[in-house]
Design a protein around this motif. Structure first.
Motif, mmCIF file in Angstrom:
data_model
loop_
_atom_site.group_PDB
_atom_site.id
_atom_site.type_symbol
_atom_site.label_atom_id
_atom_site.label_comp_id
_atom_site.label_asym_id
_atom_site.label_seq_id
_atom_site.Cartn_x
_atom_site.Cartn_y
_atom_site.Cartn_z
ATOM 1 N N VAL A 144 -12.780 0.644 -4.288
ATOM 2 C CA VAL A 144 -12.107 -0.018 -3.167
ATOM 3 C C VAL A 144 -10.963 0.859 -2.673
ATOM 4 C CG1 VAL A 144 -10.863 -2.082 -2.399
ATOM 5 C CG2 VAL A 144 -12.701 -2.289 -4.093
ATOM 6 N N LYS A 193 -8.162 -3.339 3.633
ATOM 7 C CA LYS A 193 -8.928 -3.233 2.396
ATOM 8 C C LYS A 193 -10.349 -2.834 2.784
ATOM 9 C CE LYS A 193 -10.255 -5.999 -1.657
ATOM 10 N NZ LYS A 193 -10.132 -7.344 -2.301
ATOM 11 N N TYR A 195 -7.548 1.107 -0.069
ATOM 12 C CA TYR A 195 -6.539 0.416 0.730
ATOM 13 C C TYR A 195 -5.855 1.443 1.622
ATOM 14 C CZ TYR A 195 -6.868 -3.803 -2.165
ATOM 15 O OH TYR A 195 -7.301 -4.941 -2.795
ATOM 16 N N PHE A 253 -4.331 -11.310 -0.104
ATOM 17 C CA PHE A 253 -4.320 -9.851 0.031
ATOM 18 C C PHE A 253 -3.322 -9.234 -0.948
ATOM 19 C CE2 PHE A 253 -2.802 -5.848 1.740
ATOM 20 C CZ PHE A 253 -3.978 -5.208 2.090
ATOM 21 N N ILE A 271 -4.211 -6.767 -4.571
ATOM 22 C CA ILE A 271 -3.999 -5.322 -4.460
ATOM 23 C C ILE A 271 -3.626 -4.724 -5.815
ATOM 24 C CG2 ILE A 271 -1.534 -5.380 -3.846
ATOM 25 C CD1 ILE A 271 -2.201 -3.236 -1.717
ATOM 26 N N VAL A 277 0.832 -1.196 0.000
ATOM 27 C CA VAL A 277 0.000 0.000 0.000
ATOM 28 C C VAL A 277 0.872 1.253 0.000
ATOM 29 C CG1 VAL A 277 -1.833 1.258 1.202
ATOM 30 C CG2 VAL A 277 -1.772 -1.253 1.297
ATOM 31 N N LYS A 321 -14.178 -1.817 1.476
ATOM 32 C CA LYS A 321 -15.156 -1.854 0.391
ATOM 33 C C LYS A 321 -16.516 -1.404 0.920
ATOM 34 C CE LYS A 321 -14.837 -6.205 -0.595
ATOM 35 N NZ LYS A 321 -15.052 -7.503 -1.298
#
Length: 662
Positions: A588, A658, A590, A557, A561, A532, A660
């Motif tokens: 989405v 994450k 992150y 994960f 990404i 990230v 959403k």
């Protein structure tokens, strides 16, 4: 509404008959560039009441003895204001505001100096309008400071050097030294970017942009409290040698730094200014100051993730074949990538015959065409590693041959220089690769200077003290502190191939270098968070598929990404201490965070989210991660966009979330 002269630029003539002075303001009025023209050209920079750079001379000396900037005679000036949006699908933001004020000063002698002021910082460059070719003997970069400021600098990694020449050959990888201006080593070169810590918590990050057909800028301790520019002279003789005969070793140099077309723009000298540390990772100056894309159709450029074998030493287990540089091993990597939705597999060093610098000589254990077809049937592309000399000696043929086979790109390594001849190689490589639909990942590379905007197929750069260092570095090398320093400095210049993703994780006390089964410093969640935090459009998974398959939650994960983003911004942080960033792709989000070796409580304000309820998948350090760094916990829960998220980061730790919308 502001008056026109306040909105665009404030210019005034000094009352003194000896000098002319001009002031250029940033659009928000907080940054000021003052230019004084007398016996020379000098500029200074201020941010509100803070002096950023004291009056500093600039000039360029030509080989014919003329000096641009010495006894300058101004012919004309031109100002303009630009306010527009630049779009990109291959950057950390889909839309980048390009808002600045510009002052162009045209002088007798067929040269100009251009200054730009953005809210994020300022920049200047020379421009030439000669009819004939010119040779640049030197450029004066002489940055003056009124205070003995602390600095955060990356030295060329050469202990006790005797000359600058021996430092011009380097990989642009080192940790940072924290020193005052007065404490800098005059014998050592510093590569860019670097940071000067100003008063009131403000920072100055110095780098360059649009480095084309010109040597890169190093900085060195100057007289009193100053930094002076140093450039590698143009190479006169270069011989093949170095690592596996893949490098160009300069044996003699010319007495000039660049030979140029008579009409051209020179690189931008870039001075990013922040009022708080978290503004630095958000800075877009290098991208904005680069030339626009020369690749008309970029739809074929596909960022993504790469299953990588070199860091984990081709070390598979639980298989019924001998792992190594052979087709069965690479088919296993392809199968792993396919099942996880990973876009690429790389064949790193070893697939071509050693020490031949001939990329068409492939070892008998490898059948590249078979691997390409195998990958294609499983929706996995192949990228090939290549040494600089092998690429440069037969570039057109190599790129065409492998492009025709279906290779998606090359990781080009061991350039280890930034003189003009090497910078020219970067552009020639990028252009030729684009011609054949190939992406390029530059390793053994100087920092990005905007080439990824000009040639978007240049998808990534090294020029970072990445995770590979932990295959051999002693415990005295503090990668954890580097990880929370580098995003504010090196990452400001552009993307980086750090190659994170280690599944063997170590506390400060337990870390040790192991080549065949390497480990990371810090926790498991730190490795997840780096996907990230770190900007990397072509992002490696450094560890073995065998290890990833034992860690399905973490692997999923990482595999999911994105690597390019619609929005990116830092939420909180302090250089060398910690960083928290948020990135959005489609619907989405992150969010990730890293700390140094201090345990830290982080509270994330989620007010950037739209109203409504969200599902959060959170990876955070386990309660025992300070003893067993691989300890983590995964939680799934709901929250609303107006809430805050509190996370505990263990020493060397991190978190990744994450988010959403439900």
């Amino acid at each position: 509404m502001k008056t026109l002269h306040m909105l665009i630029i404030s210019i005034f003539l000094a009352t003194s008959l000896m000098a002319e002075s001009y002031v250029l303001e940033s659009p928000d009025g907080k940054l000021q560039v003052k230019v004084e023209i007398s016996d020379n050209i000098r500029f200074s920079v201020n941010h509100e009441q803070t002096e950023v750079i004291a009056l500093s001379p600039i000039s360029m000396t030509l080989s014919d003895g003329s000096v641009w900037g010495q006894k300058p005679k101004l012919k004309s000036k031109k100002t303009q204001r630009i306010n527009r949006i630049i779009g990109s699908t291959l950057y950390k933001k889909r839309e980048i505001p390009d808002v600045y004020n510009e002052l162009m000063l045209n002088f007798k002698g067929n040269y100009s100096v251009i200054f730009r002021a953005y809210d994020q910082g300022v920049a200047y460059r020379f421009a030439a309008s000669e009819k004939d070719s010119i040779w640049i003997q030197n450029e004066e970069v002489n940055l003056q400071f009124s205070h003995d400021y602390p600095m955060i600098v990356p030295y060329v990694r050469k202990e006790n050097p005797k000359t600058f020449e021996e430092q011009f050959f380097n990989s642009f990888e080192n940790t940072y030294s924290h020193l005052k201006l007065s404490e800098l080593d005059k014998k050592r070169l510093m590569f860019l970017p670097l940071v000067v810590e100003l008063d009131d918590g403000k920072k100055l990050c110095i780098t360059e942009a649009n480095l084309e057909s010109y040597p890169g800028l190093y900085l060195n301790k100057g007289e009193n409290l100053s930094l002076r520019g140093v450039f590698a002279p143009y190479p006169k003789h270069v011989k093949q040698g170095g690592h596996n005969m893949l490098q160009g070793l300069v044996t003699e140099r010319e007495n000039y730094i660049a030979k140029c077309k008579g009409s051209r723009n020179f690189p931008w000298r870039v001075f990013a200014v922040s009022t708080n540390d978290k503004e630095l990772p958000d800075n877009d100056l290098v991208y904005l100051l680069a030339e626009s894309s020369r690749v008309k159709d970029t739809s074929w450029i596909k960022p993504g993730k790469v299953a990588w074998e070199w860091w984990n030493d081709w070390n598979l287990y639980g298989v019924d074949f001998k792992s190594g540089i052979n087709n069965p091993t690479y088919k296993y990597y392809i199968d792993f990538a396919s099942k996880q939705g990973i876009e690429y597999v790389i064949l790193d060093e070893g697939w071509a015959v050693n020490k031949q610098a001939d990329l068409l000589q492939v070892i008998p254990e490898i059948n590249i065409r078979e691997l390409i077809n195998y990958g294609k049937s499983r929706n996995v592309g192949i990228i090939l590693w290549a040494g600089y000399w092998a690429v440069d000696r037969d570039m057109e043929n190599v790129f065409k041959t492998y492009s025709d086979m279906g290779v998606k790109g090359f990781k080009v390594d061991f350039m280890d220089r930034d003189d003009q001849a090497m910078v020219d190689f970067y552009y020639r490589c990028a252009e030729t690769a684009a011609k054949y639909g190939l992406m390029i990942d530059f390793h053994g590379a100087y920092k990005p200077t905007g080439l990824h905007r000009t040639y978007p197929n240049v998808i990534n750069f090294e020029g970072v003290h990445g995770l590979e260092q932990l295959k051999w570095s002693p415990s005295s090398v503090d990668m954890v502190t580097y990880d929370v320093t580098m995003p504010y400095i090196r990452m400001l210049a552009g993307p980086l191939d750090y190659t994170q993703g280690a599944m063997r994780n170590a506390t400060k006390e337990n870390y040790r270098p192991i080549n065949s089964e390497p480990m990371s410093q810090g926790t498991r969640c730190r490795q997840l968070a780096e996907y990230v935090i770190f900007e990397s459009p072509l992002n490696m998974l450094c560890d073995s598929p065998s290890n990833y398959l034992r860690e399905p939650e973490c692997t999923r994960f990482i595999a999911d990404i994105p690597t390019v983003w619609d929005r990116t911004f830092a939420l909180d942080g302090k250089i060398g201490k910690y960083i928290v960033m948020a990135r959005q792709k489609n619907d989405v989000w992150y969010v990730g965070g890293l700390t140094n070796w201090e345990k830290r409580e982080v509270t994330v304000d989620l007010s950037f989210l739209d109203k409504g309820y969200y599902e959060v998948e959170l990876f955070s350090d386990g309660v025992n991660a300070d003893r067993a760094a691989r300890d983590y916990k995964r939680d799934i829960f709901s929250l609303s966009g107006n809430q805050k998220l509190s996370v505990t980061l263990m020493p060397g730790g991190g978190f990744a979330a994450k988010i959403k919308k439900k």
